[in-house]
Structures are given as C-alpha cells and as structure tokens.
Design an enzyme around this catalytic site. Structure first.
Site, mmCIF file in Angstrom:
data_model
loop_
_atom_site.group_PDB
_atom_site.id
_atom_site.type_symbol
_atom_site.label_atom_id
_atom_site.label_comp_id
_atom_site.label_asym_id
_atom_site.label_seq_id
_atom_site.Cartn_x
_atom_site.Cartn_y
_atom_site.Cartn_z
ATOM 1 N N ARG A 1 38.610 28.577 45.000
ATOM 2 C CA ARG A 1 39.636 29.620 44.818
ATOM 3 C C ARG A 1 41.053 29.092 45.102
ATOM 4 O O ARG A 1 42.011 29.492 44.448
ATOM 5 C CB ARG A 1 39.281 30.798 45.753
ATOM 6 C CG ARG A 1 40.198 32.016 45.663
ATOM 7 C CD ARG A 1 39.580 33.167 46.449
ATOM 8 N NE ARG A 1 40.530 34.183 46.842
ATOM 9 C CZ ARG A 1 40.748 35.330 46.191
ATOM 10 N NH1 ARG A 1 40.049 35.602 45.107
ATOM 11 N NH2 ARG A 1 41.636 36.197 46.617
ATOM 12 N N ILE A 47 46.040 37.909 42.209
ATOM 13 C CA ILE A 47 44.609 37.618 42.167
ATOM 14 C C ILE A 47 43.992 38.591 43.169
ATOM 15 O O ILE A 47 44.500 38.758 44.281
ATOM 16 C CB ILE A 47 44.319 36.147 42.543
ATOM 17 C CG1 ILE A 47 42.827 35.859 42.673
ATOM 18 C CG2 ILE A 47 44.994 35.730 43.834
ATOM 19 C CD1 ILE A 47 42.522 34.362 42.923
ATOM 20 N N SER A 48 42.906 39.273 42.764
ATOM 21 C CA SER A 48 42.309 40.294 43.630
ATOM 22 C C SER A 48 41.675 39.662 44.860
ATOM 23 O O SER A 48 41.301 38.488 44.867
ATOM 24 C CB SER A 48 41.224 41.065 42.888
ATOM 25 O OG SER A 48 41.749 41.663 41.739
ATOM 26 N N GLN A 49 41.485 40.500 45.855
ATOM 27 C CA GLN A 49 40.802 40.120 47.095
ATOM 28 C C GLN A 49 39.361 39.694 46.756
ATOM 29 O O GLN A 49 38.748 40.259 45.836
ATOM 30 C CB GLN A 49 40.896 41.375 47.962
ATOM 31 C CG GLN A 49 39.882 41.588 48.980
ATOM 32 C CD GLN A 49 39.939 43.051 49.467
ATOM 33 O OE1 GLN A 49 40.415 43.969 48.783
ATOM 34 N NE2 GLN A 49 39.444 43.259 50.643
ATOM 35 N N PHE A 53 44.870 48.245 40.983
ATOM 36 C CA PHE A 53 45.111 47.093 40.101
ATOM 37 C C PHE A 53 46.478 47.215 39.445
ATOM 38 O O PHE A 53 47.032 48.315 39.375
ATOM 39 C CB PHE A 53 44.042 47.034 39.002
ATOM 40 C CG PHE A 53 42.756 46.384 39.448
ATOM 41 C CD1 PHE A 53 42.513 45.042 39.201
ATOM 42 C CD2 PHE A 53 41.792 47.111 40.137
ATOM 43 C CE1 PHE A 53 41.340 44.439 39.624
ATOM 44 C CE2 PHE A 53 40.617 46.515 40.566
ATOM 45 C CZ PHE A 53 40.390 45.175 40.298
#
Ligand code: SAH
Length: 226
Positions: A49, A75-77, A216
């Site tokens: 990541r 970038i999402s958790q 989002f």
C-alpha cells in the site's frame, strides 16, 4: 563491498518493516473487525500500500485512515477497501469493472483476486500514475482507461462484480446494464449522507442491500464539466 552490504542490509530491514506493518494492519484493522474472506486478507497482506501514496505519506500508509493522493482525492481507509472487496464476492474467474482507479491500490487487490480488471479514472494524471505503479509491480491482468465511469466500459461488458469508489447521487443505469446475471455491484450512493449499497442482479430482478454509512468523494460527470 562493505558499503553495498550495508545498504542491502538496510533496505532489507525497511522491506521487513513494511511487511510487519501490513501484518499488523491485517490482524488488528481487518480480521479483528470482521473481515473473513481469506482471499481479501491474503491480497491485503501482499500488496504494498505504501507504494501507492506519495513519499510524504508513506509512513502512514498502513494506519487506520484514508490518505490524500493528490487532485483533492483520497485513498480509502484499509477497512473500507477490505469491506468493499469482500462484499463483491470475487472469484478467480471473474472479470471486474472498477470505477475510480485513484492511486490504483484497490485495483491491485482486485488484480490479485480476479482473472482480469478493467478500471476507469476521470483524472488523467491519476490514471497515468496508477498505471505506472501497477506496471512496476508487474500486474498484467489490469487495464486502465481515462474516462467518465458513469457510462461504464461497454466494450468488455458484462462484469461481475462492479466496484465503484466515487459516490453518485443514484446508481448509474449504464452500470446496471453492464452487470452480469448473478453479478454484484458495490457502490457508495448519496451526497452528504451516503450508504454503501450492494446490488445483486438475481434471475428474479435487482436486489438492493444498504450496508455501511460511508463518506466517498462525489462521482464527477465529464459531460457536465465540458
Ligand atoms: N479506489 C481509489 C479511491 C480513489 S477516490 C484508491 O484506492 O485510490 C475516487 C476516485 O474516483 C478519484 O480518483 C476520482 O477522480 C475518481 N472519479 C470520480 N468521478 C469519476 C468518474 N465519473 N469516473 C471515473 N472516476 C471517477
């Protein structure tokens, strides 16, 4: 000789550190919070990541949070990425459509699990950067296209599943049309208040399940910007 040994030793240590951070992330942020799909957990243990975020953010890459990726996008958790990937119930024969490539992290996870991945991103610079990172990491089953994902990618349809990582106000009809029979779509829907919707195209029609409340970035529309 001594110098190169010293460097090799140091680099190895850094690689080990990232691996250890990934293991911790998988254990405490994912397994302990109910992510059970071993394919998802294996992919998240493997995909680096930190290589998808800018140098300044790399040390925070495995934390329980979202991170900026430039152009006002994030970038999402890790938990949300894992939850969405698990909800999509992907198998190794599946052809996936992803809308919102962003930095390409989730794209890589999908590439690990599915047979092939088609991913669309509306910001050309992000699409390019993600393409470079994925190429460097050796993925050969991923194609990225710059464009408005609201319209989907008709050429390779139908898809199972479709994963969307930007929130439209309503589920785009072209995406529903490109979903395979028995296929699933995982998509955040709404404006200020959003829910992650899991849509299944069963033989007797569409079944919509409302899961987590989420936040989002909005889905942009190319047609409206021109
Ligand atoms: N999965 C991504 C998350 C990125 S955030 C990651 O792991 O990095 C959502 C992304 O959707 C942003 O990159 C944004 O530019 C993109 N996006 C927004 N509207 C879009 C649209 N209509 N079509 C394709 N991509 C879109």
């Amino acid at each position: 000789m001594l110098d190169s040994e010293w460097w090799t030793g140091k680099l190895k240590t850094k690689v080990e550190q990232w691996e250890s951070q990934r293991r911790q992330m998988v254990k405490y942020q994912l397994r302990n919070r109910g992510i059970k799909d071993e394919r998802v957990l294996a992919a998240m243990s493997k995909v680096p990541r930190h290589q998808f975020v800018d140098g300044a953010w790399q040390d925070l890459a495995y934390r329980d949070r979202s991170l900026p990726i430039g152009y006002n996008q994030t970038i999402s958790q890790p938990l949300i990425v894992a939850y969405m990937t698990q909800a999509a119930e992907i198998s190794s024969e599946d052809k996936v459509l992803e809308i919102g490539t962003g930095c390409g992290y989730q794209t890589a996870l999908l590439g690990e699990i599915a047979q092939c991945v088609y991913s669309m991103e509306i910001i050309p610079q992000l699409a390019e950067q993600a393409g470079r990172t994925l190429l460097q990491l050796g993925y050969q089953n991923i194609e990225i296209q710059t464009g408005d994902g609201y319209e989907g990618w008709a050429e390779n349809a139908p898809y199972d599943p479709i994963i969307v990582t930007a929130a439209p106000k309503q589920i785009p009809q072209p995406l529903i049309d490109q979903l395979a029979t028995n296929g699933k779509m995982v998509i955040p829907v709404g404006t200020w208040s959003q829910y992650l919707i899991v849509l299944t195209f069963t033989e007797s029609g569409l079944v919509e399940e409302r899961t987590l409340p989420v936040r989002f970035v909005p889905m942009r529309r190319k047609a409206l910007e021109e």
